[in-house]
Design an enzyme around this catalytic site. Structure first.
Site, short mmCIF file in Angstrom:
data_model
loop_
_atom_site.label_atom_id
_atom_site.label_comp_id
_atom_site.label_asym_id
_atom_site.label_seq_id
_atom_site.Cartn_x
_atom_site.Cartn_y
_atom_site.Cartn_z
N ASN A 129 0.90 -0.86 0.03
CA ASN A 129 -0.01 -0.56 0.01
C ASN A 129 1.24 1.20 0.38
O ASN A 129 1.83 1.51 1.27
CB ASN A 129 -0.87 -0.60 0.80
CG ASN A 129 -1.85 1.44 1.45
OD1 ASN A 129 -1.82 2.44 0.31
ND2 ASN A 129 -2.40 1.71 2.76
N LYS A 141 0.14 4.27 -0.13
CA LYS A 141 -0.31 5.16 0.12
C LYS A 141 -0.07 7.06 -0.37
O LYS A 141 -0.41 6.35 -1.89
CB LYS A 141 0.08 5.29 1.88
CG LYS A 141 -0.42 4.65 2.61
CD LYS A 141 0.51 4.30 4.39
CE LYS A 141 -0.01 3.23 5.11
NZ LYS A 141 0.40 3.56 6.80
N HIS A 166 -9.72 1.50 4.72
CA HIS A 166 -8.13 1.32 5.36
C HIS A 166 -7.91 2.34 6.52
O HIS A 166 -9.25 3.42 6.28
CB HIS A 166 -7.03 2.17 4.24
CG HIS A 166 -5.45 1.71 5.56
ND1 HIS A 166 -5.03 3.04 5.96
CD2 HIS A 166 -5.18 0.85 5.18
CE1 HIS A 166 -3.94 2.68 6.68
NE2 HIS A 166 -3.58 0.83 5.55
N GLU A 172 -6.65 4.95 7.94
CA GLU A 172 -6.76 6.44 7.64
C GLU A 172 -7.91 7.24 6.86
O GLU A 172 -8.22 8.50 6.98
CB GLU A 172 -5.13 6.11 6.32
CG GLU A 172 -4.31 6.62 6.94
CD GLU A 172 -2.75 5.41 7.07
OE1 GLU A 172 -3.32 5.47 5.77
OE2 GLU A 172 -1.77 4.63 7.43
N GLU A 225 -5.87 -4.85 10.63
CA GLU A 225 -4.20 -3.70 10.81
C GLU A 225 -4.66 -3.16 12.32
O GLU A 225 -5.86 -2.36 12.22
CB GLU A 225 -4.37 -2.41 9.78
CG GLU A 225 -4.20 -3.57 7.80
CD GLU A 225 -3.75 -1.92 7.37
OE1 GLU A 225 -2.62 -2.63 6.91
OE2 GLU A 225 -4.05 -1.09 6.81
N GLY A 271 2.77 2.05 10.99
CA GLY A 271 3.77 3.17 10.30
C GLY A 271 4.57 3.62 11.91
O GLY A 271 5.14 4.69 11.82
N SER A 312 3.39 -2.48 9.62
CA SER A 312 4.90 -2.42 10.20
C SER A 312 5.62 -3.81 10.16
O SER A 312 6.05 -3.74 10.80
CB SER A 312 5.16 -2.41 12.24
OG SER A 312 4.62 -0.76 12.12
P1 13P Z 1 3.20 0.06 7.64
O1 13P Z 1 3.90 -1.58 6.91
O2 13P Z 1 3.96 0.99 7.39
O3 13P Z 1 3.05 -0.29 9.29
O4 13P Z 1 1.82 0.11 6.91
C1 13P Z 1 0.50 -0.85 7.41
C2 13P Z 1 -0.21 -0.33 6.01
O5 13P Z 1 -1.35 0.39 6.98
C3 13P Z 1 -0.82 -1.27 5.00
O6 13P Z 1 -2.09 -1.13 4.78
#
Ligand code: 13P
Length: 250
Positions: free
Chosen positions: A9, A11, A94, A96, A166, A172, A212
């Site tokens: 992803n 982002k 997601h 976010e 997640e 992150g 992560s």
């Molecule tokens: P990270 O791997 O950067 O923690 O992000 C995970 C994520 O949100 C994947 O959609």
């Protein structure tokens, strides 16, 4: 259980002009992969991503879609538009998007239904916050998210959905859920899907872990019975970091 899928992803990262070469790099470093390899990119990068992935084992996904077919929805992108580009996957719900863009369990459900109707594979994200985990309501919350996301979806269609667990506190932050914590929730998700559909149907559904995930912890997480892949943020932006996660599926 389900088919192994490692999806990146991106982002809001990477320029359209960087995309072709990067997908080619991903193709090279994941050659011979024992799992499906997916790169989910920003909308404006998709044309280049699809062009680079054409005829290769790499599949391309979007990071969102709108649930309506067309019309006055300024700034939105429909499932038909994604299909027309040659996109195969789409991330839905997601955390976010839930946090910053008012995504709800209801819109997640509408988007999942639309993606399935148009032949896109939805990657439906669920997960709890740190507060919710500490309050001991993780599984209650996940159950609601799963039940609402799968409302009015047939067993035949449900098998095509990918679920990504997640935990928000692990995204992150460099703070991965332990393999045991991740397995516990992924197992719980499969049980809920088993109740909604049937135990065998639930076994066919790919359940990913995300948060992560990296070259150091991927093998341990992926070794768990109910973890069938990963949704990777940061580590999907560097080919040398993404490749070992794909290899860990072996
Ligand atoms: P990270 O791997 O950067 O923690 O992000 C995970 C994520 O949100 C994947 O959609």
């Amino acid at each position: 259980m389900g088919k192994y899928i490692i999806a990146g992803n991106w982002k809001m990262n990477k320029l359209p002009s960087e995309t072709y070469d990067f997908i080619k790099e991903i193709e090279k470093v994941t050659m011979g992969a024992n799992c499906e390899v997916v790169c989910c990119t920003p909308y404006v990068n998709l044309t280049e991503a699809v062009r680079a992935a054409k005829g290769t084992h790499v599949k391309i996904g979007a990071e969102n879609l709108h649930f309506e077919d067309k019309g006055a929805f300024t700034g939105e992108v429909s499932a038909d538009m994604l299909c027309d580009l040659g996109v195969d996957y789409v991330i839905i719900g997601h955390s976010e998007r839930r946090q910053y863009f008012a995504e709800t369990d209801e819109t997640v459900n509408k988007k999942t239904i639309k993606a399935l109707e148009k032949g896109l594979i939805p990657i439906v994200c669920v997960g709890e916050s740190l507060e919710e985990r500490e309050a001991g309501i993780t599984m209650d919350l996940i159950a609601i998210q799963i039940k609402k996301a799968f409302a009015n979806i047939s067993a035949e269609d449900a098998k095509k959905v990918v679920v990504a667990y997640e935990p928000i506190w692990a995204i992150g932050t460099g703070k991965t859920a332990t393999a045991e914590q991740a397995e516990e929730v992924c197992k719980g998700i499969r049980e809920i899907l088993g109740e909604l559909y049937c135990v065998d149907c639930a076994k066919e559904i790919t359940i990913q872990y995300g948060g992560s995930m990296n070259d150091q912890n991927a093998a341990e997480l992926l070794a768990k019975t109910n973890i069938d892949g990963g949704l990777i943020g940061g580590a999907s932006l560097v080919a040398e970091k993404f490749a070992p996660i794909v290899k860990a599926c072996d």
